[in-house]
Design a protein around this motif. Structure first.
Motif, mmCIF file in Angstrom:
data_model
loop_
_atom_site.group_PDB
_atom_site.id
_atom_site.type_symbol
_atom_site.label_atom_id
_atom_site.label_comp_id
_atom_site.label_asym_id
_atom_site.label_seq_id
_atom_site.Cartn_x
_atom_site.Cartn_y
_atom_site.Cartn_z
ATOM 1 N N UNK A 34 0.827 -1.205 0.000
ATOM 2 C CA UNK A 34 0.000 0.000 0.000
ATOM 3 C C UNK A 34 0.861 1.254 0.000
ATOM 4 N N UNK A 35 1.918 1.266 0.796
ATOM 5 C CA UNK A 35 2.792 2.430 0.848
ATOM 6 C C UNK A 35 3.529 2.644 -0.474
ATOM 7 N N UNK A 36 3.952 1.562 -1.111
ATOM 8 C CA UNK A 36 4.642 1.679 -2.400
ATOM 9 C C UNK A 36 3.694 2.113 -3.514
ATOM 10 N N UNK A 42 -0.460 6.826 -4.361
ATOM 11 C CA UNK A 42 -0.226 8.000 -5.198
ATOM 12 C C UNK A 42 0.412 7.728 -6.536
ATOM 13 N N UNK A 43 0.747 6.495 -6.838
ATOM 14 C CA UNK A 43 1.311 6.169 -8.150
ATOM 15 C C UNK A 43 0.184 5.698 -9.062
ATOM 16 N N UNK A 44 0.486 5.561 -10.319
ATOM 17 C CA UNK A 44 -0.521 5.065 -11.270
ATOM 18 C C UNK A 44 -0.345 3.584 -11.551
ATOM 19 N N UNK A 45 0.336 2.879 -10.659
ATOM 20 C CA UNK A 45 0.533 1.443 -10.847
ATOM 21 C C UNK A 45 -0.757 0.696 -10.536
ATOM 22 N N UNK A 46 -1.083 -0.254 -11.408
ATOM 23 C CA UNK A 46 -2.280 -1.071 -11.216
ATOM 24 C C UNK A 46 -2.011 -2.139 -10.165
ATOM 25 N N UNK A 47 -3.000 -2.357 -9.300
ATOM 26 C CA UNK A 47 -2.908 -3.398 -8.288
ATOM 27 C C UNK A 47 -4.175 -4.239 -8.314
ATOM 28 N N UNK A 49 -7.904 -7.532 2.387
ATOM 29 C CA UNK A 49 -7.450 -8.911 2.602
ATOM 30 C C UNK A 49 -6.162 -9.213 1.863
ATOM 31 N N UNK A 50 -5.985 -8.627 0.680
ATOM 32 C CA UNK A 50 -4.792 -8.900 -0.118
ATOM 33 C C UNK A 50 -4.625 -7.792 -1.150
ATOM 34 N N UNK A 51 -3.375 -7.524 -1.488
ATOM 35 C CA UNK A 51 -3.088 -6.558 -2.549
ATOM 36 C C UNK A 51 -1.799 -7.004 -3.236
ATOM 37 N N UNK A 52 -1.810 -6.930 -4.567
ATOM 38 C CA UNK A 52 -0.655 -7.361 -5.364
ATOM 39 C C UNK A 52 -0.503 -6.425 -6.564
ATOM 40 N N UNK A 53 0.762 -6.163 -6.915
ATOM 41 C CA UNK A 53 1.022 -5.393 -8.130
ATOM 42 C C UNK A 53 0.740 -6.259 -9.355
ATOM 43 N N UNK A 54 0.239 -5.635 -10.407
ATOM 44 C CA UNK A 54 0.001 -6.363 -11.666
ATOM 45 C C UNK A 54 1.141 -6.157 -12.629
#
Length: 105
Positions: free
Chosen positions: A44-46, A49-54, A100-105
Protein backbone atom coordinates in the motif's frame (compact mmCIF):
# COMPACT_ATOMS: atom_id res chain seq x y z
CA UNK A 1 -30.17 -25.35 -5.56
CA UNK A 2 -30.87 -24.34 -9.17
CA UNK A 3 -33.56 -26.98 -9.51
CA UNK A 4 -35.65 -25.24 -6.85
CA UNK A 5 -35.81 -21.97 -8.80
CA UNK A 6 -38.59 -23.37 -10.98
CA UNK A 7 -40.82 -23.57 -7.90
CA UNK A 8 -40.43 -19.86 -7.19
CA UNK A 9 -43.61 -18.96 -9.04
CA UNK A 10 -45.08 -16.76 -6.32
CA UNK A 11 -43.28 -13.55 -5.33
CA UNK A 12 -43.14 -14.61 -1.66
CA UNK A 13 -41.46 -17.86 -2.60
CA UNK A 14 -39.01 -16.07 -4.86
CA UNK A 15 -38.01 -13.63 -2.08
CA UNK A 16 -37.60 -16.44 0.44
CA UNK A 17 -35.58 -18.54 -1.98
CA UNK A 18 -33.27 -15.61 -2.77
CA UNK A 19 -32.60 -15.11 0.96
CA UNK A 20 -31.67 -18.78 1.33
CA UNK A 21 -29.35 -18.67 -1.70
CA UNK A 22 -27.67 -15.45 -0.48
CA UNK A 23 -27.02 -17.05 2.89
CA UNK A 24 -25.26 -19.98 1.23
CA UNK A 25 -22.80 -17.77 -0.66
CA UNK A 26 -21.73 -15.66 2.36
CA UNK A 27 -18.36 -16.25 3.96
CA UNK A 28 -16.86 -15.12 7.24
CA UNK A 29 -14.13 -12.50 7.18
CA UNK A 30 -10.72 -14.18 7.04
CA UNK A 31 -8.26 -13.38 9.82
CA UNK A 32 -4.89 -12.22 8.52
CA UNK A 33 -1.56 -13.23 10.02
CA UNK A 34 0.84 -10.52 11.14
CA UNK A 35 3.21 -11.06 8.22
CA UNK A 36 0.30 -10.78 5.75
CA UNK A 37 -0.69 -7.45 7.32
CA UNK A 38 2.89 -6.20 7.05
CA UNK A 39 3.05 -7.23 3.39
CA UNK A 40 -0.25 -5.42 2.68
CA UNK A 41 1.02 -2.27 4.42
CA UNK A 42 4.28 -2.34 2.46
CA UNK A 43 2.54 -2.69 -0.91
CA UNK A 44 0.00 0.00 0.00
CA UNK A 45 2.79 2.43 0.85
CA UNK A 46 4.64 1.68 -2.40
CA UNK A 47 1.46 1.99 -4.51
CA UNK A 48 0.12 5.11 -2.76
CA UNK A 49 -0.23 8.00 -5.20
CA UNK A 50 1.31 6.17 -8.15
CA UNK A 51 -0.52 5.07 -11.27
CA UNK A 52 0.53 1.44 -10.85
CA UNK A 53 -2.28 -1.07 -11.22
CA UNK A 54 -2.91 -3.40 -8.29
CA UNK A 55 -5.19 -6.32 -7.65
CA UNK A 56 -7.08 -5.46 -4.45
CA UNK A 57 -9.05 -8.09 -2.53
CA UNK A 58 -11.32 -6.87 0.25
CA UNK A 59 -14.20 -8.08 2.40
CA UNK A 60 -17.61 -6.49 2.04
CA UNK A 61 -21.03 -7.69 3.25
CA UNK A 62 -20.11 -11.37 3.45
CA UNK A 63 -18.16 -11.51 0.19
CA UNK A 64 -14.50 -11.39 -0.80
CA UNK A 65 -14.25 -9.01 -3.76
CA UNK A 66 -11.22 -8.63 -6.04
CA UNK A 67 -10.81 -5.55 -8.22
CA UNK A 68 -8.12 -4.09 -10.45
CA UNK A 69 -7.50 -0.51 -9.38
CA UNK A 70 -5.00 2.22 -8.54
CA UNK A 71 -4.41 3.49 -5.01
CA UNK A 72 -5.36 7.18 -4.84
CA UNK A 73 -4.51 7.92 -1.21
CA UNK A 74 -4.50 6.60 2.35
CA UNK A 75 -5.89 8.50 5.34
CA UNK A 76 -4.00 7.15 8.35
CA UNK A 77 -6.06 9.09 10.92
CA UNK A 78 -9.39 7.72 9.67
CA UNK A 79 -7.82 4.36 8.67
CA UNK A 80 -9.35 4.61 5.20
CA UNK A 81 -8.02 3.66 1.78
CA UNK A 82 -9.12 5.54 -1.34
CA UNK A 83 -8.82 3.70 -4.63
CA UNK A 84 -9.93 4.27 -8.22
CA UNK A 85 -11.48 1.20 -9.82
CA UNK A 86 -10.58 0.27 -13.38
CA UNK A 87 -14.12 -0.30 -14.68
CA UNK A 88 -16.02 2.86 -13.68
CA UNK A 89 -12.96 4.99 -12.86
CA UNK A 90 -14.65 6.16 -9.67
CA UNK A 91 -12.93 6.96 -6.39
CA UNK A 92 -14.02 4.51 -3.68
CA UNK A 93 -13.51 4.56 0.07
CA UNK A 94 -12.58 1.39 1.95
CA UNK A 95 -11.67 0.85 5.63
CA UNK A 96 -8.12 -0.48 5.89
CA UNK A 97 -9.37 -3.25 8.18
CA UNK A 98 -11.33 -4.74 5.25
CA UNK A 99 -8.30 -5.20 2.97
CA UNK A 100 -7.45 -8.91 2.60
CA UNK A 101 -4.79 -8.90 -0.12
CA UNK A 102 -3.09 -6.56 -2.55
CA UNK A 103 -0.65 -7.36 -5.36
CA UNK A 104 1.02 -5.39 -8.13
CA UNK A 105 0.00 -6.36 -11.67
Amino acid sequence: MKKWRTFASMPEQYIGLNKVLEGLSRVEKPILAEDQQEQINEILMRANGTDKKVSLTYYQRGECITETCTIASINIQRKVLYFVDEIFEMKNELPLSEVLDIRFL
